[in-house]
Design an enzyme around this catalytic site. Sequence first.
Site, PDB file in Angstrom:
ATOM      1  N   HIS A  21       0.804  -0.945   0.246  1.00 23.08           N
ATOM      2  CA  HIS A  21       0.047  -0.485  -0.101  1.00 23.08           C
ATOM      3  C   HIS A  21       1.218   0.989   0.269  1.00 23.08           C
ATOM      4  O   HIS A  21       1.400   1.675   0.734  1.00 23.08           O
ATOM      5  CB  HIS A  21      -1.154  -0.490   0.845  1.00 23.08           C
ATOM      6  N   HIS A  23       1.365   5.260  -1.971  1.00 20.24           N
ATOM      7  CA  HIS A  23       0.642   6.342  -2.367  1.00 20.24           C
ATOM      8  C   HIS A  23       2.848   6.950  -2.852  1.00 20.24           C
ATOM      9  O   HIS A  23       3.235   8.078  -2.340  1.00 20.24           O
ATOM     10  CB  HIS A  23       0.407   7.597  -2.160  1.00 20.24           C
ATOM     11  N   LYS A 107      -9.577  -0.174  -5.777  1.00 15.80           N
ATOM     12  CA  LYS A 107     -10.084  -0.040  -4.126  1.00 15.80           C
ATOM     13  C   LYS A 107     -10.813   1.118  -4.075  1.00 15.80           C
ATOM     14  O   LYS A 107     -11.503   1.676  -5.086  1.00 15.80           O
ATOM     15  CB  LYS A 107      -9.154   1.155  -4.490  1.00 15.80           C
ATOM     16  N   HIS A 144     -10.517   1.012   2.366  1.00 14.30           N
ATOM     17  CA  HIS A 144     -10.323   1.619   2.739  1.00 14.30           C
ATOM     18  C   HIS A 144     -11.705   1.702   3.878  1.00 14.30           C
ATOM     19  O   HIS A 144     -12.161   2.594   3.614  1.00 14.30           O
ATOM     20  CB  HIS A 144     -10.193   2.882   2.446  1.00 14.30           C
ATOM     21  N   HIS A 182      -4.568  -1.164   6.080  1.00 14.47           N
ATOM     22  CA  HIS A 182      -4.365   0.075   7.601  1.00 14.47           C
ATOM     23  C   HIS A 182      -5.168  -0.296   8.745  1.00 14.47           C
ATOM     24  O   HIS A 182      -5.644   0.747   8.804  1.00 14.47           O
ATOM     25  CB  HIS A 182      -3.825   1.167   7.196  1.00 14.47           C
ATOM     26  N   ASP A 261       1.248   3.032   3.871  1.00 14.79           N
ATOM     27  CA  ASP A 261       0.099   4.163   3.607  1.00 14.79           C
ATOM     28  C   ASP A 261       1.497   4.940   3.365  1.00 14.79           C
ATOM     29  O   ASP A 261       0.773   6.002   4.311  1.00 14.79           O
ATOM     30  CB  ASP A 261      -0.671   3.679   4.333  1.00 14.79           C
TER      31      ASP A 261
HETATM   32  C1  NCD Z   1      -4.022   8.874   2.297  1.00 13.61           C
HETATM   33  C2  NCD Z   1      -3.680  10.033   1.018  1.00 13.61           C
HETATM   34  O1  NCD Z   1      -3.139  10.882   1.456  1.00 13.61           O
HETATM   35  O2  NCD Z   1      -3.699   9.740  -0.244  1.00 13.61           O
HETATM   36  N1  NCD Z   1      -3.675   9.545   3.042  1.00 13.61           N
HETATM   37  C3  NCD Z   1      -4.221   9.010   4.200  1.00 13.61           C
HETATM   38  O3  NCD Z   1      -4.024   9.621   5.317  1.00 13.61           O
HETATM   39  N2  NCD Z   1      -3.608   7.600   4.657  1.00 13.61           N
HETATM   40  C4  NCD Z   1      -4.921   8.073   1.518  1.00 13.61           C
HETATM   41  C5  NCD Z   1      -5.553   7.036   2.112  1.00 13.61           C
HETATM   42  O4  NCD Z   1      -4.932   5.889   2.073  1.00 13.61           O
HETATM   43  O5  NCD Z   1      -6.657   7.107   2.744  1.00 13.61           O
HETATM   44 ZN    ZN Z   2      -3.316   4.761   1.689  1.00 14.51          ZN
END
Ligand code: NCD
Ligand code: ZN
Length: 360
Positions: A21, A23, A107, A144, A182, A261
């Site tokens: 996971h 970003h 997702k 999520h 998460h 995450d």
């Molecule tokens: C994530 C993001 O910033 O893209 N933020 C987070 O707090 N985890 C999005 C997500 O996975 O919830």
């Molecule tokens: Zn995330």
Amino acid sequence: LVIKTYKMNKLCEIIKPSDWHHHFRDGPEWLKVTAPLCFSQFEYAVAMPNLIPPVQTLEHANSYRGSILTHAGSGSAKPMMTYYLNMDLSPDEIYKAADVDYMLAVKYYPQGVTTNSAGGLATYEPVRDQLHAMEDIGMPLLVHGEQPDVPTVFNRESAFIESGQIRKIQEEFPSLKITLEHISTSQTCAYLWDVCRITKAAKLAATITPHHLTCTVNDLFTGCGIRPSMYCCPILKHSEDMASLQELAMSGLANVFYGSDNAPHTDAAKFRDGGKPGIFNVQCGLDCVIDLFTANGWLDRLEGFVSIHGCDWYGKQIPNSKVSIFLANDEEPEYIDKYKVGNEFITPMHIGKKLKYKLV
Ligand code: NCD
Ligand code: ZN
């Protein structure tokens, strides 16, 4: 001399870890920072689809993957791609992804719970056709699990589990694999334990982040100040929750694995009123997890959690490469530091701390 000191402090050797996971964000300024940071450590990394616009076609996923690879700087980088689930995701795009090995999953974001989730869903009913297509081709659903409209942010995850959405989806789509992303509460840990106890080959798995595993809501505050770099969704919880997550992660249960995450935002977007949720943890995530397993005497279960269980769950080949974990020496300490994206800074979790381990 340096090499010698490392050799003396070797803890173990494990299969190269993966991050299920992640970003990366989008655009060259982001990717030239995020992609190498990720792939210097991880073999597979699952790229989340909450871009603007969200990833909802094979063409978009393919070009996003291409951009990540352009900047990855590692020959073995394996970005795994995901679609963003809502009515705009055509089942045809799901079917098109059936034979594409890097198309991993779809997702589900509940509407309005987190960064770029305005296009998310209030419930799964409107996307039955998409879920059927996924079940058909064996593509997992990543969830999520938070309900936005509850009295306190601390109860968002429990409310989601109690809403019965997961149970209903499982009843209606019995072959669909679901990963709870998460996870952050004792209650969700108990839920997963129950499901796995009842069914041997349970269709439910979970990812755990390094921050939920080693921090509590107290880490969101320093003395009497607030620390936006530790603000994320789901919000950090209490020590009992952290203890349950630790127990689960170190239990060796095959349905549980590492998903960082890692979610960087610029300081301008984070350090303000209405600052965005998301923790930039790519530099220290593994360090925190290694430390936890070491301190509890479960170093022999680390490899399962960070390197093997996720590959098995998603049916991916276990990486050939290995990494050695050393206790870092003091001669050349590595500190967790800010990075620059364009003209802006991004502030990491545990900024200023010394890394305790070295992965080679
Ligand atoms: C994530 C993001 O910033 O893209 N933020 C987070 O707090 N985890 C999005 C997500 O996975 O919830
Ligand atoms: Zn995330």
